[in-house]
Design an enzyme around this catalytic site. Structure first.
Site, PDB file in Angstrom:
ATOM      1  N   HIS A  78      -7.910  -1.346   6.590  1.00 55.56           N
ATOM      2  CA  HIS A  78      -8.193  -2.467   7.298  1.00 55.56           C
ATOM      3  C   HIS A  78      -8.948  -3.613   6.220  1.00 55.56           C
ATOM      4  O   HIS A  78      -9.981  -3.047   5.854  1.00 55.56           O
ATOM      5  CB  HIS A  78      -9.073  -2.357   8.601  1.00 55.56           C
ATOM      6  CG  HIS A  78      -9.357  -3.538   9.250  1.00 55.56           C
ATOM      7  ND1 HIS A  78      -8.689  -4.274   9.991  1.00 55.56           N
ATOM      8  CD2 HIS A  78     -10.568  -4.211   9.357  1.00 55.56           C
ATOM      9  CE1 HIS A  78      -9.261  -5.294  10.756  1.00 55.56           C
ATOM     10  NE2 HIS A  78     -10.289  -5.465  10.200  1.00 55.56           N
TER      11      HIS A  78
ATOM     12  N   SER B  25     -11.622  -1.417   4.481  1.00 60.22           N
ATOM     13  CA  SER B  25     -12.281  -0.161   4.675  1.00 60.22           C
ATOM     14  C   SER B  25     -11.035   0.911   4.759  1.00 60.22           C
ATOM     15  O   SER B  25      -9.976   0.512   5.682  1.00 60.22           O
ATOM     16  CB  SER B  25     -13.023  -0.427   5.976  1.00 60.22           C
ATOM     17  OG  SER B  25     -13.945  -1.462   5.833  1.00 60.22           O
TER      18      SER B  25
ATOM     19  N   ASN C  72      -6.344   4.513   8.599  1.00 60.43           N
ATOM     20  CA  ASN C  72      -5.915   3.304   8.607  1.00 60.43           C
ATOM     21  C   ASN C  72      -6.620   2.384   7.528  1.00 60.43           C
ATOM     22  O   ASN C  72      -7.565   3.006   7.065  1.00 60.43           O
ATOM     23  CB  ASN C  72      -6.172   2.545   9.954  1.00 60.43           C
ATOM     24  CG  ASN C  72      -5.625   1.280   9.904  1.00 60.43           C
ATOM     25  OD1 ASN C  72      -4.630   1.114   9.580  1.00 60.43           O
ATOM     26  ND2 ASN C  72      -6.507   0.309  10.546  1.00 60.43           N
TER      27      ASN C  72
ATOM     28  N   ASN D  39       0.812  -1.318   0.048  1.00 59.73           N
ATOM     29  CA  ASN D  39       0.134   0.090  -0.024  1.00 59.73           C
ATOM     30  C   ASN D  39       0.981   1.228  -0.200  1.00 59.73           C
ATOM     31  O   ASN D  39       0.285   2.358  -0.480  1.00 59.73           O
ATOM     32  CB  ASN D  39      -0.968   0.050   0.999  1.00 59.73           C
ATOM     33  CG  ASN D  39      -2.160  -1.007   0.988  1.00 59.73           C
ATOM     34  OD1 ASN D  39      -3.112  -0.486   0.119  1.00 59.73           O
ATOM     35  ND2 ASN D  39      -2.051  -2.132   1.697  1.00 59.73           N
TER      36      ASN D  39
ATOM     37  N   ASP E 299      -9.612  -0.458  15.097  1.00 58.16           N
ATOM     38  CA  ASP E 299     -10.427  -0.897  14.097  1.00 58.16           C
ATOM     39  C   ASP E 299     -11.929  -0.317  14.040  1.00 58.16           C
ATOM     40  O   ASP E 299     -12.747  -0.735  13.363  1.00 58.16           O
ATOM     41  CB  ASP E 299     -10.557  -2.113  13.608  1.00 58.16           C
ATOM     42  CG  ASP E 299      -9.023  -2.737  13.345  1.00 58.16           C
ATOM     43  OD1 ASP E 299      -8.076  -1.970  12.776  1.00 58.16           O
ATOM     44  OD2 ASP E 299      -8.726  -3.865  13.515  1.00 58.16           O
TER      45      ASP E 299
END
Ligand code: GRF
Length: 213
Positions: free
Chosen positions: A111, A138, A109, A17, A147
Protein backbone atom coordinates in the site's frame (compact mmCIF):
# COMPACT_ATOMS: atom_id res chain seq x y z
CA UNK A 1 14.77 -31.58 -4.09
CA UNK A 2 12.00 -29.64 -2.34
CA UNK A 3 9.69 -27.64 -4.55
CA UNK A 4 10.04 -23.85 -4.12
CA UNK A 5 7.15 -22.06 -2.34
CA UNK A 6 4.25 -21.34 -4.67
CA UNK A 7 3.04 -17.75 -5.06
CA UNK A 8 -0.17 -16.46 -6.57
CA UNK A 9 -0.21 -12.75 -7.43
CA UNK A 10 -3.43 -10.72 -7.66
CA UNK A 11 -3.39 -7.60 -9.82
CA UNK A 12 -5.70 -5.05 -11.40
CA UNK A 13 -3.42 -3.03 -13.63
CA UNK A 14 0.10 -2.18 -14.72
CA UNK A 15 1.79 -4.91 -12.72
CA UNK A 16 5.13 -3.20 -12.17
CA UNK A 17 5.38 -4.79 -8.73
CA UNK A 18 4.53 -8.14 -10.30
CA UNK A 19 7.38 -7.51 -12.74
CA UNK A 20 9.79 -6.89 -9.87
CA UNK A 21 8.76 -10.24 -8.37
CA UNK A 22 9.11 -12.02 -11.71
CA UNK A 23 12.64 -10.67 -12.01
CA UNK A 24 13.45 -11.79 -8.49
CA UNK A 25 12.14 -15.27 -9.27
CA UNK A 26 14.22 -15.43 -12.43
CA UNK A 27 17.35 -14.27 -10.62
CA UNK A 28 17.13 -16.48 -7.52
CA UNK A 29 14.50 -19.19 -8.08
CA UNK A 30 13.61 -19.26 -4.39
CA UNK A 31 9.88 -19.25 -5.22
CA UNK A 32 7.62 -19.85 -8.16
CA UNK A 33 4.81 -17.57 -9.25
CA UNK A 34 2.30 -20.24 -10.30
CA UNK A 35 -0.56 -17.96 -11.29
CA UNK A 36 -1.60 -14.36 -11.79
CA UNK A 37 -5.23 -13.38 -11.33
CA UNK A 38 -6.62 -10.06 -12.51
CA UNK A 39 -10.10 -8.68 -11.92
CA UNK A 40 -9.68 -6.56 -15.04
CA UNK A 41 -9.20 -8.00 -18.52
CA UNK A 42 -6.41 -6.86 -20.83
CA UNK A 43 -4.22 -5.12 -18.30
CA UNK A 44 -0.47 -4.81 -18.73
CA UNK A 45 0.22 -7.07 -15.75
CA UNK A 46 -1.37 -10.00 -17.61
CA UNK A 47 0.94 -9.39 -20.56
CA UNK A 48 3.93 -9.35 -18.23
CA UNK A 49 2.85 -12.68 -16.69
CA UNK A 50 2.32 -14.34 -20.06
CA UNK A 51 5.70 -13.10 -21.27
CA UNK A 52 7.22 -14.94 -18.29
CA UNK A 53 5.18 -18.10 -19.05
CA UNK A 54 3.06 -17.73 -15.94
CA UNK A 55 -0.54 -18.94 -15.99
CA UNK A 56 -3.11 -16.15 -15.92
CA UNK A 57 -6.79 -15.97 -15.15
CA UNK A 58 -9.23 -13.07 -15.38
CA UNK A 59 -12.15 -12.97 -12.96
CA UNK A 60 -13.99 -9.88 -14.11
CA UNK A 61 -15.81 -8.39 -11.14
CA UNK A 62 -18.34 -6.65 -13.40
CA UNK A 63 -19.69 -10.08 -14.37
CA UNK A 64 -20.73 -11.06 -10.82
CA UNK A 65 -23.95 -9.96 -9.10
CA UNK A 66 -22.40 -9.61 -5.64
CA UNK A 67 -19.03 -9.17 -3.99
CA UNK A 68 -19.56 -12.57 -2.34
CA UNK A 69 -20.14 -14.31 -5.68
CA UNK A 70 -17.08 -12.63 -7.17
CA UNK A 71 -14.88 -13.54 -4.21
CA UNK A 72 -16.12 -17.13 -4.26
CA UNK A 73 -14.83 -17.42 -7.82
CA UNK A 74 -11.56 -15.69 -6.89
CA UNK A 75 -11.07 -18.21 -4.07
CA UNK A 76 -11.82 -21.10 -6.43
CA UNK A 77 -9.22 -19.95 -8.93
CA UNK A 78 -6.62 -19.29 -6.22
CA UNK A 79 -7.17 -22.79 -4.80
CA UNK A 80 -6.64 -24.46 -8.18
CA UNK A 81 -3.08 -23.10 -8.03
CA UNK A 82 -2.48 -24.45 -4.48
CA UNK A 83 -0.40 -21.49 -3.35
CA UNK A 84 1.66 -21.14 -0.21
CA UNK A 85 1.37 -17.35 -0.38
CA UNK A 86 -1.01 -14.90 -2.02
CA UNK A 87 0.50 -11.57 -2.96
CA UNK A 88 -1.69 -8.56 -3.70
CA UNK A 89 0.14 -6.25 -6.07
CA UNK A 90 -2.05 -3.35 -7.10
CA UNK A 91 -5.21 -5.44 -6.65
CA UNK A 92 -7.99 -2.88 -6.39
CA UNK A 93 -10.89 -4.90 -4.98
CA UNK A 94 -11.90 -4.89 -1.34
CA UNK A 95 -12.01 -8.50 -0.18
CA UNK A 96 -14.94 -9.97 1.71
CA UNK A 97 -14.22 -11.25 5.23
CA UNK A 98 -14.91 -14.79 3.97
CA UNK A 99 -12.12 -14.53 1.41
CA UNK A 100 -9.68 -12.97 3.87
CA UNK A 101 -10.42 -15.62 6.50
CA UNK A 102 -9.83 -18.41 4.04
CA UNK A 103 -6.29 -17.26 3.37
CA UNK A 104 -5.42 -15.27 6.49
CA UNK A 105 -1.75 -15.40 7.38
CA UNK A 106 -0.84 -16.25 3.79
CA UNK A 107 -2.06 -13.00 2.28
CA UNK A 108 -0.01 -9.80 1.98
CA UNK A 109 -0.57 -6.44 0.31
CA UNK A 110 1.50 -3.42 -0.67
CA UNK A 111 0.00 0.00 0.00
CA UNK A 112 1.47 3.36 -1.02
CA UNK A 113 1.54 5.11 2.34
CA UNK A 114 3.25 4.87 5.68
CA UNK A 115 0.40 2.98 7.33
CA UNK A 116 -1.50 3.60 9.55
CA UNK A 117 -1.47 6.94 7.72
CA UNK A 118 -3.70 7.18 4.66
CA UNK A 119 -5.53 3.95 4.04
CA UNK A 120 -7.61 3.97 0.85
CA UNK A 121 -6.96 5.95 -2.32
CA UNK A 122 -5.05 9.15 -3.31
CA UNK A 123 -2.42 8.56 -0.66
CA UNK A 124 0.23 10.71 -2.36
CA UNK A 125 -2.12 13.66 -2.59
CA UNK A 126 -3.07 13.22 1.04
CA UNK A 127 0.57 13.22 2.16
CA UNK A 128 1.18 16.42 0.15
CA UNK A 129 -1.91 18.15 1.48
CA UNK A 130 -0.98 17.26 5.04
CA UNK A 131 2.44 18.91 4.57
CA UNK A 132 4.21 15.66 5.47
CA UNK A 133 7.99 15.63 5.26
CA UNK A 134 8.13 11.99 4.28
CA UNK A 135 6.08 9.45 2.43
CA UNK A 136 6.47 5.78 1.74
CA UNK A 137 4.96 2.38 1.12
CA UNK A 138 4.00 -0.42 3.46
CA UNK A 139 3.67 -4.16 3.12
CA UNK A 140 1.17 -5.68 5.52
CA UNK A 141 -0.65 -8.90 6.26
CA UNK A 142 -4.22 -8.63 5.04
CA UNK A 143 -6.94 -8.75 7.67
CA UNK A 144 -10.64 -7.97 7.46
CA UNK A 145 -9.96 -4.24 7.91
CA UNK A 146 -9.15 -2.34 4.69
CA UNK A 147 -5.41 -1.49 4.61
CA UNK A 148 -5.53 -2.16 8.35
CA UNK A 149 -3.60 -5.40 8.79
CA UNK A 150 -0.37 -5.45 10.77
CA UNK A 151 2.50 -3.83 8.92
CA UNK A 152 5.55 -5.96 8.13
CA UNK A 153 7.88 -3.46 6.50
CA UNK A 154 8.09 0.02 5.04
CA UNK A 155 10.26 2.02 2.68
CA UNK A 156 10.46 5.80 3.00
CA UNK A 157 11.27 8.82 0.88
CA UNK A 158 11.54 12.51 1.82
CA UNK A 159 8.95 14.86 0.33
CA UNK A 160 10.55 17.93 -1.23
CA UNK A 161 9.02 21.30 -2.12
CA UNK A 162 9.18 20.29 -5.80
CA UNK A 163 7.17 17.10 -5.36
CA UNK A 164 3.82 16.60 -7.05
CA UNK A 165 1.40 13.71 -6.84
CA UNK A 166 2.88 12.34 -10.05
CA UNK A 167 6.50 12.62 -8.93
CA UNK A 168 5.64 10.81 -5.70
CA UNK A 169 3.77 8.08 -7.57
CA UNK A 170 6.80 7.45 -9.77
CA UNK A 171 9.43 7.63 -7.04
CA UNK A 172 7.48 5.42 -4.71
CA UNK A 173 6.90 2.76 -7.34
CA UNK A 174 10.65 2.46 -7.87
CA UNK A 175 11.07 2.05 -4.12
CA UNK A 176 8.27 -0.51 -3.97
CA UNK A 177 10.24 -2.61 -6.43
CA UNK A 178 12.89 -2.93 -3.70
CA UNK A 179 10.47 -3.31 -0.80
CA UNK A 180 8.19 -6.02 -2.13
CA UNK A 181 10.87 -8.49 -3.31
CA UNK A 182 12.62 -8.10 0.04
CA UNK A 183 9.48 -8.91 2.02
CA UNK A 184 8.62 -11.81 -0.28
CA UNK A 185 12.10 -13.19 0.20
CA UNK A 186 11.65 -13.13 4.01
CA UNK A 187 8.27 -14.75 3.56
CA UNK A 188 9.42 -17.65 1.41
CA UNK A 189 12.35 -18.27 3.72
CA UNK A 190 9.90 -18.74 6.59
CA UNK A 191 11.09 -15.68 8.49
CA UNK A 192 7.67 -14.04 8.81
CA UNK A 193 4.41 -15.12 10.33
CA UNK A 194 1.14 -13.66 11.50
CA UNK A 195 -0.03 -14.77 14.93
CA UNK A 196 -3.01 -13.26 16.76
CA UNK A 197 -2.81 -10.28 14.40
CA UNK A 198 0.82 -9.61 15.30
CA UNK A 199 3.80 -9.97 12.99
CA UNK A 200 6.69 -12.19 13.99
CA UNK A 201 10.05 -11.81 12.28
CA UNK A 202 12.55 -14.57 13.04
CA UNK A 203 10.27 -15.65 15.90
CA UNK A 204 10.25 -12.23 17.55
CA UNK A 205 7.18 -10.06 17.68
CA UNK A 206 7.66 -6.80 15.76
CA UNK A 207 6.85 -3.68 17.74
CA UNK A 208 7.51 -1.42 14.75
CA UNK A 209 7.69 -2.23 11.03
CA UNK A 210 10.99 -3.31 9.51
CA UNK A 211 12.54 -0.53 7.44
CA UNK A 212 13.89 -1.41 4.00
CA UNK A 213 16.41 1.02 2.51
C1 GRF B 1 1.32 0.33 -6.16
O1 GRF B 1 1.69 1.65 -5.94
C2 GRF B 1 0.81 -0.30 -4.91
O2 GRF B 1 1.33 0.25 -3.74
C3 GRF B 1 -0.67 -0.02 -4.97
O3 GRF B 1 -1.00 -0.08 -6.33
C4 GRF B 1 0.15 0.22 -7.12
C5 GRF B 1 0.32 -0.91 -8.10
O4 GRF B 1 1.20 -0.64 -9.12
N1 GRF B 1 -1.39 -0.95 -4.14
P1 GRF B 1 1.64 -1.77 -10.16
O5 GRF B 1 0.36 -2.30 -10.80
O6 GRF B 1 2.37 -2.82 -9.41
O7 GRF B 1 2.50 -1.06 -11.16
Amino acid sequence: MNQPPRLVVLISGAGSNLQALIEQQQAHQTFEIVGVLSNRPQVQGLTRASAANIATQVVDHTQYPTREAFDAEVAKVINTWQPDWIILAGYMRIMTPQLVQQFKGKLINIHPSLLPKYPGLRTHQKALEAGDHEHGSSVHFVTEELDGGPVIAQIKTPITAQDTEQSLVERLKTLEHRLYPQVVSWLVQGQLRLQHDNVYFNDEELSTPLIVT
